[in-house]
Design a protein around this motif. Structure first.
Motif, PDB file in Angstrom:
ATOM      1  N   HIS A  47       0.856  -1.192   0.000  1.00  0.00           N
ATOM      2  CA  HIS A  47       0.000   0.000   0.000  1.00  0.00           C
ATOM      3  C   HIS A  47       0.883   1.229   0.000  1.00  0.00           C
ATOM      4  O   HIS A  47       1.648   1.460   0.923  1.00  0.00           O
ATOM      5  N   PRO A  55      -9.274   8.041  -2.814  1.00  0.00           N
ATOM      6  CA  PRO A  55      -9.649   6.874  -3.634  1.00  0.00           C
ATOM      7  C   PRO A  55      -8.548   5.811  -3.607  1.00  0.00           C
ATOM      8  O   PRO A  55      -7.366   6.130  -3.607  1.00  0.00           O
ATOM      9  N   GLN A  56      -8.937   4.560  -3.560  1.00  0.00           N
ATOM     10  CA  GLN A  56      -8.006   3.441  -3.527  1.00  0.00           C
ATOM     11  C   GLN A  56      -8.136   2.640  -4.814  1.00  0.00           C
ATOM     12  O   GLN A  56      -9.224   2.485  -5.344  1.00  0.00           O
ATOM     13  N   VAL A  57      -7.014   2.121  -5.313  1.00  0.00           N
ATOM     14  CA  VAL A  57      -6.998   1.330  -6.535  1.00  0.00           C
ATOM     15  C   VAL A  57      -6.222   0.052  -6.260  1.00  0.00           C
ATOM     16  O   VAL A  57      -5.124   0.090  -5.712  1.00  0.00           O
ATOM     17  N   LEU A  58      -6.795  -1.091  -6.649  1.00  0.00           N
ATOM     18  CA  LEU A  58      -6.110  -2.373  -6.532  1.00  0.00           C
ATOM     19  C   LEU A  58      -5.649  -2.773  -7.920  1.00  0.00           C
ATOM     20  O   LEU A  58      -6.456  -2.889  -8.840  1.00  0.00           O
ATOM     21  N   VAL A  59      -4.342  -2.962  -8.087  1.00  0.00           N
ATOM     22  CA  VAL A  59      -3.784  -3.376  -9.369  1.00  0.00           C
ATOM     23  C   VAL A  59      -3.285  -4.810  -9.193  1.00  0.00           C
ATOM     24  O   VAL A  59      -2.442  -5.071  -8.360  1.00  0.00           O
TER      25      VAL A  59
END
Length: 66
Positions: A47, A55-59
């Motif tokens: 992280h 805003p959170q983004v999971l790649v």
């Protein structure tokens, strides 16, 4: 109530940053399409950047290098 044109501004300088270190999330048993069950699936992630409420983004990718 605001309009769609209004944007909530986040002062990211005040938000805590992620650890930048490797973290782990155990998900338990995981069944594959073949019927084989992995007894303990663990997802590793890192992280970076500001935490919630930003805003959170999971790649998800296979190029971890480890």
């Amino acid at each position: 109530m605001g309009t769609a044109a209004e944007v909530r501004r986040l002062d990211v300088a005040l938000l805590p940053l992620g650890s930048g270190g490797l973290e782990f999330a155990p998900l338990g048993p995981f069944a594959l399409e073949s019927g084989v069950v992995l007894p303990e699936l663990v997802v590793a992630y890192r992280h970076d950047g500001p935490g919630p409420p930003a805003p959170q983004v999971l790649v998800v990718h296979a190029l971890t290098g480890s």
